[in-house]
Every structure is written in structure tokens, then in C-alpha cells.
Scaffold this motif. Sequence first.
Motif, PDB file in Angstrom:
ATOM      1  N   TYR A   1      56.960  45.379  38.093  1.00  0.00           N
ATOM      2  CA  TYR A   1      55.980  44.542  38.778  1.00  0.00           C
ATOM      3  C   TYR A   1      55.357  43.559  37.795  1.00  0.00           C
ATOM      4  N   ALA A   2      55.319  42.300  38.206  1.00  0.00           N
ATOM      5  CA  ALA A   2      54.755  41.264  37.337  1.00  0.00           C
ATOM      6  C   ALA A   2      53.260  41.477  37.152  1.00  0.00           C
ATOM      7  N   ALA A   3      52.781  41.160  35.955  1.00  0.00           N
ATOM      8  CA  ALA A   3      51.347  41.294  35.665  1.00  0.00           C
ATOM      9  C   ALA A   3      50.558  40.311  36.519  1.00  0.00           C
ATOM     10  N   ARG A   4      49.468  40.800  37.119  1.00  0.00           N
ATOM     11  CA  ARG A   4      48.631  39.968  37.970  1.00  0.00           C
ATOM     12  C   ARG A   4      47.178  40.146  37.604  1.00  0.00           C
ATOM     13  N   MET A   5      46.383  39.214  38.079  1.00  0.00           N
ATOM     14  CA  MET A   5      44.966  39.221  37.763  1.00  0.00           C
ATOM     15  C   MET A   5      44.284  40.511  38.228  1.00  0.00           C
ATOM     16  N   THR A   6      44.681  41.008  39.407  1.00  0.00           N
ATOM     17  CA  THR A   6      44.041  42.209  39.961  1.00  0.00           C
ATOM     18  C   THR A   6      44.209  43.406  39.040  1.00  0.00           C
ATOM     19  N   GLN A   7      45.410  43.553  38.478  1.00  0.00           N
ATOM     20  CA  GLN A   7      45.653  44.674  37.569  1.00  0.00           C
ATOM     21  C   GLN A   7      44.716  44.605  36.361  1.00  0.00           C
ATOM     22  N   TYR A   8      44.614  43.428  35.784  1.00  0.00           N
ATOM     23  CA  TYR A   8      43.748  43.264  34.617  1.00  0.00           C
ATOM     24  C   TYR A   8      42.281  43.465  34.982  1.00  0.00           C
ATOM     25  N   ARG A   9      41.907  43.003  36.153  1.00  0.00           N
ATOM     26  CA  ARG A   9      40.511  43.163  36.578  1.00  0.00           C
ATOM     27  C   ARG A   9      40.139  44.644  36.693  1.00  0.00           C
ATOM     28  N   LEU A  10      41.027  45.423  37.304  1.00  0.00           N
ATOM     29  CA  LEU A  10      40.755  46.854  37.449  1.00  0.00           C
ATOM     30  C   LEU A  10      40.769  47.577  36.106  1.00  0.00           C
ATOM     31  N   LEU A  11      41.726  47.195  35.257  1.00  0.00           N
ATOM     32  CA  LEU A  11      41.796  47.833  33.934  1.00  0.00           C
ATOM     33  C   LEU A  11      40.537  47.530  33.120  1.00  0.00           C
ATOM     34  N   LEU A  12      40.074  46.279  33.206  1.00  0.00           N
ATOM     35  CA  LEU A  12      38.828  45.912  32.520  1.00  0.00           C
ATOM     36  C   LEU A  12      37.643  46.702  33.056  1.00  0.00           C
ATOM     37  N   GLN A  13      37.648  46.926  34.362  1.00  0.00           N
ATOM     38  CA  GLN A  13      36.551  47.682  34.968  1.00  0.00           C
ATOM     39  C   GLN A  13      36.497  49.105  34.423  1.00  0.00           C
ATOM     40  N   ALA A  14      37.668  49.668  34.121  1.00  0.00           N
ATOM     41  CA  ALA A  14      37.698  51.010  33.521  1.00  0.00           C
ATOM     42  C   ALA A  14      36.981  51.005  32.173  1.00  0.00           C
ATOM     43  N   TYR A  15      37.221  49.967  31.365  1.00  0.00           N
ATOM     44  CA  TYR A  15      36.552  49.846  30.060  1.00  0.00           C
ATOM     45  C   TYR A  15      35.044  49.649  30.243  1.00  0.00           C
ATOM     46  N   ILE A  16      34.680  48.829  31.232  1.00  0.00           N
ATOM     47  CA  ILE A  16      33.252  48.577  31.475  1.00  0.00           C
ATOM     48  C   ILE A  16      32.541  49.860  31.894  1.00  0.00           C
ATOM     49  N   ASN A  17      33.151  50.587  32.826  1.00  0.00           N
ATOM     50  CA  ASN A  17      32.526  51.819  33.305  1.00  0.00           C
ATOM     51  C   ASN A  17      32.488  52.908  32.231  1.00  0.00           C
TER      52      ASN A  17
ATOM     53  N   ARG B   1      36.131  55.509  37.766  1.00  0.00           N
ATOM     54  CA  ARG B   1      35.704  56.673  36.993  1.00  0.00           C
ATOM     55  C   ARG B   1      35.562  56.369  35.498  1.00  0.00           C
ATOM     56  N   GLY B   2      35.993  55.175  35.098  1.00  0.00           N
ATOM     57  CA  GLY B   2      35.950  54.843  33.676  1.00  0.00           C
ATOM     58  C   GLY B   2      36.969  55.630  32.880  1.00  0.00           C
ATOM     59  N   ASP B   3      38.059  56.043  33.532  1.00  0.00           N
ATOM     60  CA  ASP B   3      39.121  56.829  32.897  1.00  0.00           C
ATOM     61  C   ASP B   3      40.141  55.866  32.276  1.00  0.00           C
ATOM     62  N   ILE B   4      39.855  55.451  31.045  1.00  0.00           N
ATOM     63  CA  ILE B   4      40.685  54.435  30.384  1.00  0.00           C
ATOM     64  C   ILE B   4      42.108  54.926  30.154  1.00  0.00           C
ATOM     65  N   HIS B   5      42.248  56.162  29.705  1.00  0.00           N
ATOM     66  CA  HIS B   5      43.578  56.702  29.398  1.00  0.00           C
ATOM     67  C   HIS B   5      44.509  56.615  30.608  1.00  0.00           C
ATOM     68  N   ASN B   6      44.052  57.127  31.750  1.00  0.00           N
ATOM     69  CA  ASN B   6      44.904  57.123  32.940  1.00  0.00           C
ATOM     70  C   ASN B   6      45.039  55.733  33.556  1.00  0.00           C
ATOM     71  N   ALA B   7      43.996  54.914  33.420  1.00  0.00           N
ATOM     72  CA  ALA B   7      44.096  53.534  33.906  1.00  0.00           C
ATOM     73  C   ALA B   7      45.168  52.775  33.124  1.00  0.00           C
ATOM     74  N   GLU B   8      45.179  52.949  31.819  1.00  0.00           N
ATOM     75  CA  GLU B   8      46.208  52.309  30.983  1.00  0.00           C
ATOM     76  C   GLU B   8      47.596  52.849  31.323  1.00  0.00           C
ATOM     77  N   LYS B   9      47.654  54.127  31.654  1.00  0.00           N
ATOM     78  CA  LYS B   9      48.939  54.731  32.020  1.00  0.00           C
ATOM     79  C   LYS B   9      49.507  54.091  33.277  1.00  0.00           C
ATOM     80  N   ILE B  10      48.658  53.935  34.302  1.00  0.00           N
ATOM     81  CA  ILE B  10      49.115  53.313  35.544  1.00  0.00           C
ATOM     82  C   ILE B  10      49.482  51.847  35.306  1.00  0.00           C
ATOM     83  N   PHE B  11      48.685  51.170  34.491  1.00  0.00           N
ATOM     84  CA  PHE B  11      48.981  49.773  34.143  1.00  0.00           C
ATOM     85  C   PHE B  11      50.360  49.686  33.489  1.00  0.00           C
ATOM     86  N   HIS B  12      50.659  50.633  32.618  1.00  0.00           N
ATOM     87  CA  HIS B  12      51.964  50.674  31.940  1.00  0.00           C
ATOM     88  C   HIS B  12      53.088  50.940  32.941  1.00  0.00           C
TER      89      HIS B  12
END
Length: 650
Positions: free
Chosen positions: A591-607, A573-584
Amino acid sequence: MVIRGFRVPIRINLELGFLIVAAMWALRRASNPWRYHFPYSMVARASCAKSDILHGNLNHEHWGYELNSNIGEFSVLPKIFSYAPPFSAMPSLGISNFSSQAGARTSDSEVDDGFSDLDSPTETNKIGTMGNKDDDDEFISEQEISRDESEVHSAEVADSSLGLSDSETQSNGEKEPRRKSLMSPLFKVVMEAPRHSVTAALNKWVQEGNSLGRDEISFTLWNLRKRRFYQKALQFVEWLEASKHLNFVERDYASHLDLVAKVHGLQKAEKYINMIPESFRGEIIYRTFLANCVSTGNVKKSEEVFNKMKDHGLPITTFSCNQLILLYARVDRKKIADVLMMMEKENIKPSPFTYKLLMDTKGRTNDITGMEQIVERMKADGMEPDLSTQAMIANHYIFGGLNDKAEATLKKMEGDDIKENRNACKALLPLYAALGKAEDVGRIWKVCEAGPRVDECLAAIEAWGKVGHVEDAEKVFENLLKTWKKLSSKYYNALLKVYANHKLLSKGKDLAKRMSDDGCRIGPLTWDALVKLYVEAGEVAKADSILQKAAQLNQIRPLYSSYMAILDQYAKRGDIHNAEKIFHYLKQTGYAARMTQYRLLLQAYINARTPAYGFRERMKADNVFPNKQVAAQLAAVDAFRKTNISELLD
């Protein structure tokens, strides 16, 4: 190439450059022989044929795993593969199998599979009986899986590796679920006591003149672990140790250590190791701690523990090497080759689980040829893939689109007569469903239907749901409930996931209410099913709300996959605020930081068509480095950065 501060140019003669590096290392080690250790990976590579070095052929000769990068870029691994005394000179303390079938010996060399009889109840001195048909599976509390589903291997990370299996080997070698035919009064006392008064209840038990034999202690602790009541299990073991009601041996200390790690984390577990009498601080203690480090994905601590075992002169067993392979399969597959080289050099024989891990790693990268080569090598070493390994192979065939090969594997699993090979049904049901073969699902289920086992019912619910036969899944569930009366939440969760996959929100809500009315424990697996139910129905905010409330009210960490399902939707949805919240929240819950988390968070910024400032630095701080896909995403968000002219035009 950078090796601890030295830069060695490799231009024309690669072989000469390699010799220079070795010489420089020798000089540095001579100045301080205890500080620098020459890694096994370097020793192994030095023994490669000249043609391999000159042509950059760094594939492992037997396993087909590539060594770290290419010859011009390979880096020295941490001290984990440093020099150690010959293993032949070290005392052998036995090896544990690290598999979902723990409790069974995988080879003659694997002497013992877990803790001592403290954790494995014997069949002698049976205490009491339990009426009706209640299968032990009914009482298993939910298992928290703290890793991404794509990274979950067929092994349970901690318990099964330490011999805490829920099955026992029959005389014919087959596994049979352990049925709850016993009920210990001591177990009842511990279960019924509130957490704050477990010690008082146990003291009263002893004062009343009740016996406290090791068999009864073993049975109680085994069942507490089976239900994953780790805190009560820890209180019980602490009481045993403090009250001197049991003469502890190394495996008993290891059991205590494992529970400390599970309840209080690695830091307190490490402190407990220092409290264990030195004479009992052997290989079993450290391998137990290593298993817990690996289960949390803590690479640094896992490597540190592995090194400590070597520094203390403890044997490095197949079990410990399997731990490293399991860890690197999740975080850095390139290092697997170095573990295999070390095992080969020190004549550490692979176990069936070693092969299973390697097959799984190849399958997950869609290297089907490599997976098949490992299968052949396993057979050449005198080991045949068991049912669970064959099921894993078939699953990778299906994922790779090789349906013909998958079907051939399934036919092999069936054998000549599926009725005579009933144990295969549980694995076959979901695999035929994955192939979309509803007729075969029905055929296999017909073999079980007359007298189904609970695990077969669970597989059937999932299988019928996968092929779109929701009514058949519901029928299996209702019959299961009629037969067993009281079920744990995992059976409800299976049907709940069927409803989620078919976007049957109303039915899912009704089932969730029914779970509560039936007195089911609502834990992380149920939250996960509810999250996916609402996510599939398009109600992401509701799914988010359910997860946060559940975590706050219960003080239990939700599953990784629950967070990821919500993060994925916010990213779309490109919802950066809530994506960052879940990432936090993922970081906040450990949970250790993983590539998948960053990939999805980046996708929020792209969308959202928004630049992600400082993203590379964030990844670097978490020791996560972009792969090709994430690098492309980073380039895409860079394109959204505003320039002076774009600001004027805006």
C-alpha cells in the motif's frame, strides 16, 4: 518560482515575469527541441486574461477548480501535459466509460466499453441451463478494495472500466442484473481444475473433441473475472494464446495484459506489452495498462504511460483523462484543473463519469456550491445525473449537514411512485438510514419485501443496522438465506458489520462460525468485518492477531481499511511500537504511503508524549508532504524533544 533550475524573481510586474519564463523556456527548447516540452498548463495560463494574471485569479472559468497554487508559486507539471500532435489528426479507436455502470454506452462517441467478445459473452449459442433461483450475485467472490474508504469512488477501478460489467442494457435503457441462466461445461472444467493443472485439463478437453467457440470462451473468461479468479483466468488466456486456439485481436491482448497486471503486477505487465505484436499495440493496450497503474495509485508510472500514448501518436480519449482525474482526486487535487484545461484545449468532451468524478471531488472537500455548479454544467451539456450520481450528491449533502437538500434529492430519486421506480430502492435505503429516518427505511423496504432482490436485501441489512434496528437486519438476512439457500460471504459480512457497529461481539463470533460451517469463502472483506468487530469491542490485540494470521495463512493482502482501523486504535492509545508495526505492514503489503497513515502514526507519538525524530524526512522519502493538520502535529511532537536542561531536570 523554480522551473527546471531557473529561478525567476516575481516582485512587481507579474506579467513581465511570466513572459521572461516563457522566453527562457523557448531558448531551452530551441537548444534541444526533443527534450523539453511546454506543458499544457503553461499554455493555458498564458492565454488567461491580463486581469486574471495580475490579480492572481486562477480559478478555472467553467469548472471552478483552482490551478496549481498561485501565480508566484506555480510549478511546471511533469511531461504528462507536454505537446502532442492535434488530436483531430489521430485515428479514433473508441472510448471506454469508466464507471460502476460499465457496459452501457454513455454517449454516441463512446463506441465500445471494453474488451472484445473475448470478455463479453453474447446471447447466441446458449449452452446448457442452470436450475433453481440462483442469482448471479450469489456467486460473486469478494472484491478487494485496496484504497482507503474515504478515497473509494463510485467506480470500480479496473474491471468495470474495461467493460467487464455484471449487467446488461435492456431495450428501455435500464440496467438489469445479469442472471446466471447458463452453465458452460468449459467453465466447469476450468473451475474444477487445480491451479497447477488448468492447462492439462484444457488440453484434455480439446482432445476429447469438444468445441471451443469464441462465445464459450467469452462466457468462461467473463465468469472467471466476475468471481475474481484472476490467476485461473490468466492461465486460461495464456493457454489460448500459446495453443493458437483463438486468433487474438487487440482487445484480447488487452485482456491478457490486464490479468498479468492483476496477478503479477505492473512490472511484468509492462514486459508483456513488449511481447504483443507491434500492430496490436494500440490505444486499447495502453489505456488498459494506464487503468491498472491508476488502480495501484502509482502516479509516476501513470504519467509515464500517458506520455507514452502521446509519444506514440495515440489518441487521448475521455477515458484516459478520466483516469488522470481519478488518480489526482486521490493524490493531488490541484492537478485536476490542468487535466480539465487540457481537455478543453483539445476538445475532449467530458463523459457522465467525468462529471461524476468532479462532483465527488467537490463534495469530499465540502464544496457543495462547487458540486452544484458542476451538476448544472452537466445538465447544460445535455446529460442528466443517473440514480447513482444522484445518490452520491445526496450523500454529500448529508455529510455536509444539508439534510433538507438531501431529502429533496431523495424525493426526486423516488419519483411520483416508488413502486413504479423500483430500481431506486437499493440506493434509497442506506441514504434514508444515513438521515436517521427509520420510518422511511421501513416504507421503502415494504415496496421490496414481497419479492426482494438480493442487492435490495443487502442494502436493507445495512440500512436497518444503521438506524439501530438489529432485529430487522437479522430478519432480512434469515429470509434471504431461506430464499437463496447458498449465499456468498458478502451478505454475511453485511450483518457482521451491523454487529460490529453495535458492539455485539458474541453474535458476531457466532455468525463467523456459521459462515465457516456454511462453506463461505473467508476473504479480505470478512477479515475486515471481524477486525472492526473486535476493534469496536475494545479487543485491538485480538483484531491485530486475526489480521496477521489471515494474511499469512492465505497469502492474500488484507484491505487497507483493516490496517487503518487497528492503526487508529493504537494511535489513540499512544502505542508507538504497535502503531509503527502496522505502518510497516502497510508498506510491506504494497500500500502506497498516504497522509492518513502518517497522521495516525504521529498521533501515537503525540499521545505517548514522545518526540518523533526524523519524521519529516520519512514523509519526504515517501513523497508525502504535510498538510496543515499534520504540520501542527509535527510541531506538537517537536515540543517533546529533550533539551540539555530538561535532561538534567529529569
